[in-house]
Design a protein around this motif. Structure first.
Motif, PDB file in Angstrom:
ATOM      1  N   PHE A 166       0.830  -1.203   0.000  1.00  0.00           N
ATOM      2  CA  PHE A 166       0.000   0.000   0.000  1.00  0.00           C
ATOM      3  C   PHE A 166       0.870   1.259   0.000  1.00  0.00           C
ATOM      4  O   PHE A 166       0.680   2.170  -0.816  1.00  0.00           O
ATOM      5  CB  PHE A 166      -0.940  -0.008   1.211  1.00  0.00           C
ATOM      6  N   TYR A 167       1.835   1.300   0.891  1.00  0.00           N
ATOM      7  CA  TYR A 167       2.694   2.471   1.025  1.00  0.00           C
ATOM      8  C   TYR A 167       3.487   2.732  -0.260  1.00  0.00           C
ATOM      9  O   TYR A 167       3.518   3.857  -0.764  1.00  0.00           O
ATOM     10  CB  TYR A 167       3.635   2.296   2.218  1.00  0.00           C
ATOM     11  N   GLN A 168       4.125   1.688  -0.780  1.00  0.00           N
ATOM     12  CA  GLN A 168       4.937   1.874  -1.990  1.00  0.00           C
ATOM     13  C   GLN A 168       4.094   2.269  -3.193  1.00  0.00           C
ATOM     14  O   GLN A 168       4.491   3.126  -3.984  1.00  0.00           O
ATOM     15  CB  GLN A 168       5.719   0.601  -2.307  1.00  0.00           C
ATOM     16  N   ASP A 169       2.939   1.634  -3.352  1.00  0.00           N
ATOM     17  CA  ASP A 169       2.108   1.948  -4.515  1.00  0.00           C
ATOM     18  C   ASP A 169       1.574   3.371  -4.440  1.00  0.00           C
ATOM     19  O   ASP A 169       1.478   4.062  -5.452  1.00  0.00           O
ATOM     20  CB  ASP A 169       0.962   0.937  -4.630  1.00  0.00           C
ATOM     21  N   LEU A 170       1.243   3.811  -3.252  1.00  0.00           N
ATOM     22  CA  LEU A 170       0.718   5.161  -3.104  1.00  0.00           C
ATOM     23  C   LEU A 170       1.822   6.207  -3.287  1.00  0.00           C
ATOM     24  O   LEU A 170       1.612   7.220  -3.956  1.00  0.00           O
ATOM     25  CB  LEU A 170       0.069   5.320  -1.725  1.00  0.00           C
ATOM     26  N   LYS A 171       3.006   5.958  -2.722  1.00  0.00           N
ATOM     27  CA  LYS A 171       4.087   6.936  -2.770  1.00  0.00           C
ATOM     28  C   LYS A 171       4.853   6.925  -4.088  1.00  0.00           C
ATOM     29  O   LYS A 171       5.146   7.974  -4.638  1.00  0.00           O
ATOM     30  CB  LYS A 171       5.077   6.681  -1.628  1.00  0.00           C
ATOM     31  N   GLU A 172       5.204   5.722  -4.573  1.00  0.00           N
ATOM     32  CA  GLU A 172       6.113   5.630  -5.705  1.00  0.00           C
ATOM     33  C   GLU A 172       5.449   5.128  -6.988  1.00  0.00           C
ATOM     34  O   GLU A 172       6.082   5.122  -8.037  1.00  0.00           O
ATOM     35  CB  GLU A 172       7.287   4.712  -5.351  1.00  0.00           C
ATOM     36  N   ARG A 173       4.225   4.647  -6.890  1.00  0.00           N
ATOM     37  CA  ARG A 173       3.483   4.085  -8.021  1.00  0.00           C
ATOM     38  C   ARG A 173       4.165   2.878  -8.633  1.00  0.00           C
ATOM     39  O   ARG A 173       3.919   2.537  -9.785  1.00  0.00           O
ATOM     40  CB  ARG A 173       3.219   5.127  -9.099  1.00  0.00           C
ATOM     41  N   GLU A 174       5.019   2.245  -7.880  1.00  0.00           N
ATOM     42  CA  GLU A 174       5.562   0.956  -8.270  1.00  0.00           C
ATOM     43  C   GLU A 174       5.940   0.227  -6.988  1.00  0.00           C
ATOM     44  O   GLU A 174       6.302   0.835  -5.996  1.00  0.00           O
ATOM     45  CB  GLU A 174       6.739   1.066  -9.223  1.00  0.00           C
ATOM     46  N   VAL A 175       5.800  -1.083  -7.032  1.00  0.00           N
ATOM     47  CA  VAL A 175       6.032  -1.915  -5.859  1.00  0.00           C
ATOM     48  C   VAL A 175       7.127  -2.923  -6.195  1.00  0.00           C
ATOM     49  O   VAL A 175       7.160  -3.465  -7.305  1.00  0.00           O
ATOM     50  CB  VAL A 175       4.732  -2.647  -5.446  1.00  0.00           C
ATOM     51  N   MET A 176       7.994  -3.161  -5.234  1.00  0.00           N
ATOM     52  CA  MET A 176       9.067  -4.137  -5.446  1.00  0.00           C
ATOM     53  C   MET A 176       8.476  -5.516  -5.712  1.00  0.00           C
ATOM     54  O   MET A 176       7.541  -5.945  -5.022  1.00  0.00           O
ATOM     55  CB  MET A 176       9.968  -4.219  -4.215  1.00  0.00           C
ATOM     56  N   LEU A 177       9.001  -6.199  -6.686  1.00  0.00           N
ATOM     57  CA  LEU A 177       8.555  -7.545  -7.030  1.00  0.00           C
ATOM     58  C   LEU A 177       8.684  -8.492  -5.848  1.00  0.00           C
ATOM     59  O   LEU A 177       7.854  -9.389  -5.662  1.00  0.00           O
ATOM     60  CB  LEU A 177       9.339  -8.063  -8.234  1.00  0.00           C
ATOM     61  N   LEU A 178       9.689  -8.287  -5.026  1.00  0.00           N
ATOM     62  CA  LEU A 178       9.917  -9.136  -3.861  1.00  0.00           C
ATOM     63  C   LEU A 178       8.716  -9.120  -2.907  1.00  0.00           C
ATOM     64  O   LEU A 178       8.390 -10.142  -2.310  1.00  0.00           O
ATOM     65  CB  LEU A 178      11.192  -8.694  -3.138  1.00  0.00           C
ATOM     66  N   LEU A 179       8.061  -7.975  -2.771  1.00  0.00           N
ATOM     67  CA  LEU A 179       6.871  -7.899  -1.913  1.00  0.00           C
ATOM     68  C   LEU A 179       5.749  -8.769  -2.469  1.00  0.00           C
ATOM     69  O   LEU A 179       5.076  -9.484  -1.724  1.00  0.00           O
ATOM     70  CB  LEU A 179       6.394  -6.450  -1.785  1.00  0.00           C
ATOM     71  N   PHE A 180       5.550  -8.698  -3.786  1.00  0.00           N
ATOM     72  CA  PHE A 180       4.512  -9.520  -4.407  1.00  0.00           C
ATOM     73  C   PHE A 180       4.835 -11.004  -4.269  1.00  0.00           C
ATOM     74  O   PHE A 180       3.945 -11.811  -3.976  1.00  0.00           O
ATOM     75  CB  PHE A 180       4.333  -9.154  -5.881  1.00  0.00           C
ATOM     76  N   LEU A 181       6.092 -11.359  -4.472  1.00  0.00           N
ATOM     77  CA  LEU A 181       6.479 -12.768  -4.337  1.00  0.00           C
ATOM     78  C   LEU A 181       6.291 -13.245  -2.899  1.00  0.00           C
ATOM     79  O   LEU A 181       5.818 -14.362  -2.667  1.00  0.00           O
ATOM     80  CB  LEU A 181       7.925 -12.970  -4.788  1.00  0.00           C
ATOM     81  N   GLY A 182       6.650 -12.406  -1.946  1.00  0.00           N
ATOM     82  CA  GLY A 182       6.447 -12.758  -0.537  1.00  0.00           C
ATOM     83  C   GLY A 182       4.983 -12.971  -0.211  1.00  0.00           C
ATOM     84  O   GLY A 182       4.617 -13.941   0.467  1.00  0.00           O
ATOM     85  N   LEU A 183       4.136 -12.071  -0.691  1.00  0.00           N
ATOM     86  CA  LEU A 183       2.696 -12.220  -0.465  1.00  0.00           C
ATOM     87  C   LEU A 183       2.151 -13.464  -1.144  1.00  0.00           C
ATOM     88  O   LEU A 183       1.299 -14.160  -0.588  1.00  0.00           O
ATOM     89  CB  LEU A 183       1.945 -10.981  -0.958  1.00  0.00           C
ATOM     90  N   LEU A 184       2.617 -13.740  -2.345  1.00  0.00           N
ATOM     91  CA  LEU A 184       2.161 -14.923  -3.074  1.00  0.00           C
ATOM     92  C   LEU A 184       2.504 -16.196  -2.309  1.00  0.00           C
ATOM     93  O   LEU A 184       1.646 -17.065  -2.110  1.00  0.00           O
ATOM     94  CB  LEU A 184       2.774 -14.945  -4.471  1.00  0.00           C
ATOM     95  N   VAL A 185       3.728 -16.292  -1.848  1.00  0.00           N
ATOM     96  CA  VAL A 185       4.173 -17.493  -1.127  1.00  0.00           C
ATOM     97  C   VAL A 185       3.468 -17.611   0.226  1.00  0.00           C
ATOM     98  O   VAL A 185       2.927 -18.664   0.562  1.00  0.00           O
ATOM     99  CB  VAL A 185       5.713 -17.488  -0.954  1.00  0.00           C
ATOM    100  N   LEU A 186       3.471 -16.522   1.009  1.00  0.00           N
ATOM    101  CA  LEU A 186       2.853 -16.584   2.336  1.00  0.00           C
ATOM    102  C   LEU A 186       1.343 -16.775   2.254  1.00  0.00           C
ATOM    103  O   LEU A 186       0.772 -17.561   3.008  1.00  0.00           O
ATOM    104  CB  LEU A 186       3.183 -15.319   3.127  1.00  0.00           C
ATOM    105  N   GLY A 187       0.692 -16.055   1.331  1.00  0.00           N
ATOM    106  CA  GLY A 187      -0.761 -16.204   1.176  1.00  0.00           C
ATOM    107  C   GLY A 187      -1.140 -17.600   0.716  1.00  0.00           C
ATOM    108  O   GLY A 187      -2.086 -18.196   1.226  1.00  0.00           O
ATOM    109  N   GLY A 188      -0.397 -18.130  -0.242  1.00  0.00           N
ATOM    110  CA  GLY A 188      -0.663 -19.489  -0.713  1.00  0.00           C
ATOM    111  C   GLY A 188      -0.402 -20.522   0.368  1.00  0.00           C
ATOM    112  O   GLY A 188      -1.168 -21.472   0.537  1.00  0.00           O
ATOM    113  N   PHE A 189       0.685 -20.337   1.119  1.00  0.00           N
ATOM    114  CA  PHE A 189       0.991 -21.281   2.193  1.00  0.00           C
ATOM    115  C   PHE A 189      -0.084 -21.242   3.273  1.00  0.00           C
ATOM    116  O   PHE A 189      -0.539 -22.295   3.744  1.00  0.00           O
ATOM    117  CB  PHE A 189       2.366 -20.975   2.794  1.00  0.00           C
ATOM    118  N   LEU A 190      -0.509 -20.048   3.671  1.00  0.00           N
ATOM    119  CA  LEU A 190      -1.558 -19.931   4.691  1.00  0.00           C
ATOM    120  C   LEU A 190      -2.850 -20.576   4.219  1.00  0.00           C
ATOM    121  O   LEU A 190      -3.492 -21.326   4.964  1.00  0.00           O
ATOM    122  CB  LEU A 190      -1.781 -18.458   5.041  1.00  0.00           C
TER     123      LEU A 190
END
Length: 160
Positions: A17-41
């Motif tokens: 949320f913070y990165q997208d609002l401030k910089e209009r781009e988000v680090m790929l690592l955040l998306f990968l982390g969410l994908l792995v953690l969300g899928g695992f949960l």
């Protein structure tokens, strides 16, 4: 362990949320982390076959939405898809598809889009760019849902 995963996901959602609002781009690592953690949960609450069926249905829904969006941007807007829709937004759609069972995904996904539109309309005058930070607003919505569900235990997001 489940509480730790939820806290980690909430932290990553806030960072998106913070990165997208401030910089209009988000680090790929955040998306990968969410994908792995969300899928695992999600996988911790389903048997493997049901988990894979849920992901398949959710990804199919996202694919249909992307097809409609592609056709709309090409024929109506006369633009390329990624001129009107960010790659981060697509990645966040996929994160939601992997992170929740079908009923929860459909409610969270559609509600987050409505939430993003309402928030964008409210803050539009204060934004530097006139594009919607969709992934950020959706991340904020999911963050609020997860935090409120952890505090008040409204429903089990992962069981059907």
């Amino acid at each position: 362990m489940i509480l730790s995963l939820n806290i980690a996901i909430i932290g990553l959602l806030f960072w998106v949320f913070y990165q997208d609002l401030k910089e209009r781009e988000v680090m790929l690592l955040l998306f990968l982390g969410l994908l792995v953690l969300g899928g695992f949960l999600h996988s911790q609450f389903q048997i493997l076959e049901l988990f894979l069926i849920h992901i398949s249905i959710n990804v199919t829904v996202v694919g249909c939405i992307l097809l409609i969006l592609f056709l709309y941007t090409k024929w109506i807007m006369k633009k390329q898809l990624f001129e009107a829709f960010g790659l981060g937004d697509l990645l966040f759609f996929l994160i939601l598809a992997v992170s929740f069972p079908v009923p929860t995904f459909l409610v969270v996904f559609s509600s987050s889009l409505v939430f993003a539109y309402i928030v964008y309309m409210a803050v539009r005058p204060s934004l530097k760019e006139q594009t919607i930070p969709l992934a950020g607003f959706q991340a904020l919505f999911v963050l609020l849902i997860m935090v409120s569900n952890l505090i008040f235990n409204f429903t089990d997001l992962y069981r059907i």
